[in-house]
Scaffold this motif. Structure first.
Motif: not given
Ligand SMILES: [Zn+2]
Ligand SMILES: [Zn+2]
Length: 341
Positions: A102-107, A91-100
């Motif tokens: 090309l490298l897409r990510g989300r919590a 349930t926590q929402r840490p900011a995804p690190s290093g996503a852009d």
């Protein structure tokens, strides 16, 4: 065992529900069953000192979100639902690190709960009887409703892993329920397929499939109490079976206590047959059900999916994404039909 009836050679089939292709390559069934290493491992003791799900160890799990007790039970609870101590999502929402770009990510956010199905460590579903199975189904439905009501929920996955080969990491009989704040790609594809069918034909894809399978009859395992069990035309694993309510309904949350009882009986019947036909296999049981945010209800239809774990993924599957099923569904249905306890 004859496997010449309906599928004489390898066929490339398409699953109407998922759109996925599968190679049905029958004729390897006997070798498959003969070389399977072991039946699903079984726990022997009723109680295990260091098991976090055994009575007396309740302090080892987070506080329960639901407890149900069978009347007259010796234990204070029969079914106990707790947050997963090691959730796959949080349930926590840490900011995804290093996503852009090309490298897409989300919590990966949501809620992950465990349903402890029985106080007894070695009491698998088939050893329990109807009353306990019905409490499990009630717990599933109540948690499904509660998690569906979370504003962030976009999909709820309900499943049971029975046996190490099916991915169970704890021996004590349990199911899991995972509310996701996003819709997984595979689920989205199934949803789009159902909506597309509904737009084009004005009806429900699952209802149509049920009628088609009833006509064909060769893949039907049984039909009783308003439920039908059949081995899907493009089963992507050996022995796969769907258990579907004949009455159209989008979500399992709509099932009445009467429907849950009929489901419980059908589920026990199906699991008994699978135990007999496939030599007590490890298995996964999965509920496919709509959340209240998925529309329209007329296009969506809940059902359970049973996948005995008789084979392992190999290089071909990993490299192509294409499953090879060594047991024609017509053959699986025939084995399940003739299975008796
Ligand atoms: Zn235990
Ligand atoms: Zn339907």
């Amino acid at each position: 065992v004859s496997n010449t009836a309906a599928a004489p050679g390898p066929e490339l089939r398409r699953d109407p529900l998922s759109g996925e292709q599968v190679i049905i390559a029958p004729g390897r069934l006997r070798r498959l069953l003969a070389t399977r290493r072991t039946r699903a491992a079984r726990a022997e003791s009723e109680r295990v000192a260091d098991c976090p799900f055994c009575p007396g160890n309740e302090h080892q799990t987070p506080a329960p979100v639901l407890e149900l007790a069978e009347p007259g039970s010796l234990h204070p609870w029969t079914v106990r639902v707790v947050p997963n101590l090691h959730p796959a999502i949080s349930t926590q929402r840490p900011a995804p690190s290093g996503a852009d770009d090309l490298l897409r990510g989300r919590a990966a956010t949501g809620v992950h709960e465990v349903i402890v199905e029985t106080p007894l460590h070695n009491q698998e579903l088939l050893g329990r009887g109807l009353a306990s199975t019905l409490l499990l189904l009630e717990a599933v439905q109540r948690r499904l409703k509660a998690l569906d009501a979370r504003p962030a929920t976009r999909h709820v996955a309900v499943f049971k892993n029975m046996g190490v080969e099916a991915g169970a990491s704890l021996e004590h009989p349990h199911s899991q329920i995972v509310a996701l704040d996003f819709v997984p790609a595979d689920v989205r594809r199934r949803l789009q397929t159902a909506r597309r069918y509904h737009r084009a034909n004005g009806g429900c894809l699952v209802c149509a499939l049920v009628e088609r399978e009833r006509q064909a009859a060769s893949r039907v395992v049984f039909e009783s109490d308003g439920f039908i069990a059949f081995a899907p035309y493009a089963s992507n694993s050996a022995g796969e079976t769907l258990l579907i309510p004949r009455a159209h309904a989008a979500s399992f949350t709509e099932a009445t206590p009467d429907a849950r009882e009929r489901l419980g009986r059908s589920l026990i019947d199906l699991l008994r047959r699978a135990r007999q036909a496939f030599d007590d296999p490890a298995y996964n049981l999965v509920l496919q059900t709509a959340t209240s945010r998925w529309q329209p209800d007329a296009a969506l239809h809940w059902y359970w999916q049973l996948k005995p774990r008789l084979t392992r993924l190999a290089g071909f599957e990993l490299g192509t994404g294409l499953q090879i099923n060594p047991m024609a569904p017509e053959e699986a249905a025939s084995l399940l039909r003739s299975a008796t306890d």
